[in-house]
Design a protein around this motif. Sequence first.
Motif, mmCIF file in Angstrom:
data_model
loop_
_atom_site.group_PDB
_atom_site.id
_atom_site.type_symbol
_atom_site.label_atom_id
_atom_site.label_comp_id
_atom_site.label_asym_id
_atom_site.label_seq_id
_atom_site.Cartn_x
_atom_site.Cartn_y
_atom_site.Cartn_z
ATOM 1 N N CYS A 87 0.838 -1.192 0.000
ATOM 2 C CA CYS A 87 0.000 0.000 0.000
ATOM 3 C C CYS A 87 0.877 1.248 0.000
ATOM 4 N N TYR A 131 -1.590 8.557 9.041
ATOM 5 C CA TYR A 131 -0.613 8.765 7.979
ATOM 6 C C TYR A 131 -1.272 9.002 6.632
ATOM 7 N N CYS A 169 -5.495 -1.280 0.591
ATOM 8 C CA CYS A 169 -5.279 -1.434 2.033
ATOM 9 C C CYS A 169 -6.157 -2.575 2.524
HETATM 10 S S1 SF4 Z 1 -3.595 -0.285 7.527
HETATM 11 FE FE1 SF4 Z 1 -3.765 -0.235 5.328
HETATM 12 S S2 SF4 Z 1 -2.640 1.534 4.696
HETATM 13 FE FE2 SF4 Z 1 -2.007 1.067 6.766
HETATM 14 S S3 SF4 Z 1 -0.199 -0.206 6.541
HETATM 15 FE FE3 SF4 Z 1 -1.960 -1.556 6.747
HETATM 16 S S4 SF4 Z 1 -2.554 -1.993 4.650
HETATM 17 FE FE4 SF4 Z 1 -1.252 -0.200 4.590
#
Ligand code: SF4
Lengths: 387, 357
Positions: free
Chosen positions: B53, B226, B302
């Motif tokens: 991601c 983030y 994600c």
């Molecule tokens: S929560 Fe989603 S955006 Fe965050 S690190 Fe995990 S996969 Fe990536």
Amino acid sequence: MKVSFPRMGYSHLAFRWLMEEVGLECIVPPEPNNETLDLGVRYSPEFACIPFKVLMGSYLQVAEMGADVIVTSGGCGPCRAGYYWVMHQKLLEEIGVKTKVIAFEDPMCGIWDFIRKLNLFRNAGGASIRHFVQAFKTAWEKVKAIDDMEILSYEVRPYEITKGDTSRALQLSLGLLDKAKDRKEVEEARQEGLKILKEVPQDINRDPLKVGIIGEIYVLLEPSINQYMQQMLGDMGVRAERSIYLSSYTRNNTFSQGEQDVRQAARPYLNETCIGGHGVNSIGETVLYARHGYDGVIQLAPFSCIPEIVARSILPRVSRDLDIPVLTFFLDEQTSRAGVETRLEAFIDLLEMRREKKRGIKSASLITLPTPRAKFDAAPKLVAADK
Amino acid sequence: MATIGIPRALAYYIYFPFWKTYFEELGHEVIESSPTTRDILDKGIKDTVSDACIPIKVFHGHVEDLKNKVDYIFVPRLVSMRKFGDFGTETMCPKFLGLPDMLAASINDLSPVMEARLDLKKGKSELFKVYSELGKRLGADFLLICRAFRRASKIQKDYEQLLQRGIMPDMAMQEVLAGSYKKAALAGREREGANQQARIPKSGLGQAGSPSGDNPCSLAVVGYPYAIYDPYINVGLISALDQAGVRVYTQDMLSHRQLKSQAFKLDKDMFWYFSNRVVQGALYYMDVKPVEGMIHITAFACGPDSIVDKFLEIEAKRRGLPYMAIMIDEHTGEAGMQTRMEAFLDMLEYRRKKRES
Ligand code: SF4
Ligand code: SF4
């Protein structure tokens, strides 16, 4: 009460038997097909992993067939699988489907909830506790027997003389097993089935490549989603072994800690015991396959699968360090058989070439260097392969 | 004295004040990587598998940015932040769990990475244990460690309070780290006061009824820190909303208590810390402190968000709340984002007008 469940590989044979044995009406989900995928994709979030979508599709199919309840497993993270049922339930509600999803959470996390749910099903079917427990034990034996047969079939296939013999033998054995009614009969059927498989005419002079398949459990177990990869490899004359089977999976996760080795092996590359799914296993098993002299490793992962992406990021390092090629497939609803086949063939060619080269070096050293005999145990086979 | 680099990505937006204070109190210099740029993102993309991601890619980019500039790069392995969830097994997203290993596998000539495994579900004392361990590794004595830890905890608490007062992380960080917490808190209170006036009556949106001029549109923007606080990857969404005169609420403006008060609405808690915060925050803005619309910023592919987003979509629909998901990836363009945002705001404006007439 009509009950259904998620389908994974051949395990439905055991599950159907179990449900009928305890007096429940059972609806077996059809093998995932295009319709399943279409339905699943239409009603699932875009980035849900493929197991979620396939299950969504097959839940809708069984709902159509009249299932009132779908039994599945829960989980406590850290990956999405344990949350599937909540979302499936929510989505079914949204679509207006009445079918309920009931999930068994890990008994370690809440034994009473587990027992309560079990009892619910027992009452619905009207079986006595004794009978219920017996049926479970027998079903478990069946799951193990199914795995044993499947494992053997992958060992036999690359040697079969007439293409398709092994698959037919496997069907035959599974049919025998399906008829078994108690543990004794299961054992007999198992023996008989394994015998049938062993009797498939084979050319033992072949020297197939050895490939390990690793990755996420659902796409490993459900051949219709991985395009029957393990069989395909067998047909290409490759001995494909995979590390995860339902019986060993369930065994390791609820009863014992047989996974220690794998975790240990993964440690230098992934220093965390559990990152969800089979991420740690994928690393550890690659290390073990490399140590055991396999020619290559194939990773199967659902598109957007979190732990497998972590594993995929680390695998190049493992591959470099241990000198073992790794091929990754990220599978989704668009994965086609033809595409998979082409990439597999290229990979197999590569492995073949590497093996030749390695053997070239080895046999050269065989001539020039006087080395202790034991080291060249493989030598006689080499000759057989060359002709 | 060493120079310690901290990548400006992932958990940075929530925990940086603690980290910076702690290491500085121990007598080290702390450098954070520069704000995300195309260059950083490109480097990150090069280092990661294409299926990762964007926040993970960005993180790799920031590590590259710090490479060779510092003695150590601090990459904590955040396993869990508290004991929470139906089985007490809440963790971070699995990608956080494997982060240091992913880095080690993909970036070669890395400055030594300083790792610390934070598994706070183990108990209250765990946090101190991990940091004192870290301090010891850096050669500090116990007293110094205690003092640094206390100072850092204090700063972190101030920081979180500022966030809860509605101040955005960049501002809040500046204030607490410059030691002007009081001033900022005051400003925050003023802002909160303004909120109070502008706040829509609890009885629901239907009766808001006041003219829209001095009653700015209130919008909940939820998503992982983030994703919402890195202006590069969401192409400046928050400031664009600010400029459009929208009052933005994020889940980080709510206290832990307020968030937890929403947990009962889920059949089963999510497994991931940040996801739980997003979902609970969103529910809070749906039911307790109503907003006029909700934007969920989510990253392409994600994993956890495939669930979170669908969940929010369904809940918003059930309540008739306008909801928009904005997906960010490495190709997100300013133009597209702007258009979608404007369309969404227009729609809110239209609804408001309709309600008033
Ligand atoms: S929560 Fe989603 S955006 Fe965050 S690190 Fe995990 S996969 Fe990536
Ligand atoms: S392991 Fe992969 S496929 Fe399984 S739930 Fe997690 S993300 Fe989905």
